[in-house]
Design a protein around this motif. Structure first.
Motif, short mmCIF file in Angstrom:
data_model
loop_
_atom_site.label_atom_id
_atom_site.label_comp_id
_atom_site.label_asym_id
_atom_site.label_seq_id
_atom_site.Cartn_x
_atom_site.Cartn_y
_atom_site.Cartn_z
N ASP A 81 0.83 -1.20 0.00
CA ASP A 81 0.00 0.00 0.00
C ASP A 81 0.87 1.25 0.00
O ASP A 81 1.73 1.41 0.87
CB ASP A 81 -0.88 -0.02 1.25
N PRO A 82 0.65 2.16 -0.96
CA PRO A 82 1.42 3.41 -0.97
C PRO A 82 1.34 4.18 0.33
O PRO A 82 2.30 4.87 0.70
CB PRO A 82 0.80 4.19 -2.13
N PRO A 95 7.29 9.71 -6.33
CA PRO A 95 6.28 8.70 -6.66
C PRO A 95 5.61 9.02 -8.00
O PRO A 95 5.53 10.17 -8.42
CB PRO A 95 5.27 8.83 -5.51
N TYR A 96 5.10 7.99 -8.64
CA TYR A 96 4.32 8.18 -9.86
C TYR A 96 3.31 7.04 -9.98
O TYR A 96 3.46 5.99 -9.37
CB TYR A 96 5.21 8.23 -11.10
N SER A 98 -0.74 5.59 -9.79
CA SER A 98 -1.58 5.34 -8.61
C SER A 98 -2.56 4.21 -8.95
O SER A 98 -2.92 4.01 -10.10
CB SER A 98 -2.36 6.59 -8.21
N ASP A 99 -2.94 3.48 -7.92
CA ASP A 99 -3.88 2.37 -8.07
C ASP A 99 -3.37 1.31 -9.04
O ASP A 99 -4.14 0.73 -9.81
CB ASP A 99 -5.25 2.88 -8.50
N ASP A 100 -2.04 1.05 -9.03
CA ASP A 100 -1.47 -0.05 -9.79
C ASP A 100 -1.46 -1.30 -8.91
O ASP A 100 -1.48 -1.20 -7.68
CB ASP A 100 -0.05 0.27 -10.24
N THR A 195 -2.09 -1.20 -14.51
CA THR A 195 -2.63 0.11 -14.20
C THR A 195 -4.10 -0.02 -13.82
O THR A 195 -4.70 -1.10 -13.98
CB THR A 195 -2.51 1.03 -15.42
N THR A 214 3.35 0.23 -5.42
CA THR A 214 3.88 1.57 -5.23
C THR A 214 5.07 1.77 -6.17
O THR A 214 5.98 0.96 -6.19
CB THR A 214 4.33 1.78 -3.78
#
Length: 222
Positions: A81-82, A95-96, A98-100, A195, A214
């Protein structure tokens, strides 16, 4: 829901082993905290992959991985989890995405789906990589994907459908055909990293989520 802790099957190692072949990267270097891969691209010279998932990911391992490089455009992949992972990164890491997610499925001896009318499917294999291309009646790009079997496991990679050809079942054709191709080589399971857009398709064709992903890249002091 993601599985907690460490899975009996090492999905991270399965993914790393197939990804390096799919992308033509170096064999993974085993580290105390996971793996280092030399990719050799200007915007991704290499990547560090933490070898655990979810709650088994330890802060000390992430910090050791991030402190092991000062090379710009080195990427970091952590299957957790990020919200947990991002506070462990220093200011040199950006960071780059999201929700991957990291996902997996069991492979069964199912026939490949039929290609919708008006489309043509091409398949070819170079080395260990089997690639698929779907074109429309005019020969224009519609969808693609590839798979790399590595023994009992296979990695599905680079799935893409053109915006002009979405919601026509092409993603299901690509996935089903790749499943059948991998199973024919003896693979019994498959993994991928995806993704948010791909996540919906993969869930619809029977994949399950192993862990969130993340992503970060080393940008240097700021």
């Amino acid at each position: 829901m993601a599985d907690a802790g460490v899975d009996r099957v090492d999905h991270v190692r399965d993914w790393v082993d197939g990804w390096v072949v799919s992308r033509g990267a170096t064999p993974p270097l085993v580290e105390p905290w996971g793996y280092t891969i030399h990719v050799g691209l200007p915007q991704q010279v290499g990547r560090h992959v933490i070898g655990a998932t979810n709650d088994a990911v330890r802060e000390e391992d992430v910090r050791k991985a991030t402190e092991s490089t000062r090379a710009r455009n080195t990427h970091l992949k952590v299957f957790a989890d990020p919200a947990r992972v991002l506070p462990w990164l220093g200011p040199e890491w950006e960071p780059y995405g999201s929700d991957d997610y990291l996902m997996t499925t069991e492979l069964t001896p199912a026939p490949a789906p039929e290609v919708p009318s008006g489309y043509h499917l091409r398949s070819w294999t170079r080395g260990a990589v089997t690639r698929l291309l779907i074109t429309d009646a005019d020969g224009a790009f519609a969808a693609r994907g590839q798979v790399v079997p590595t023994g009992a496991s296979a990695v599905v990679d680079q799935i893409e459908t053109s915006e002009d050809h979405r919601r026509k079942g092409l993603g299901r054709v690509i996935m089903g055909t790749l499943h059948a191709a991998a199973h024919a080589t003896g693979a019994t399971r498959a993994v991928l990293a995806c993704t948010p857009e791909g996540h919906l398709l993969y869930k619809a064709v029977g994949w399950r989520t192993v862990a969130p992903l993340t992503n970060a890249t080393y940008v240097g002091p700021r």
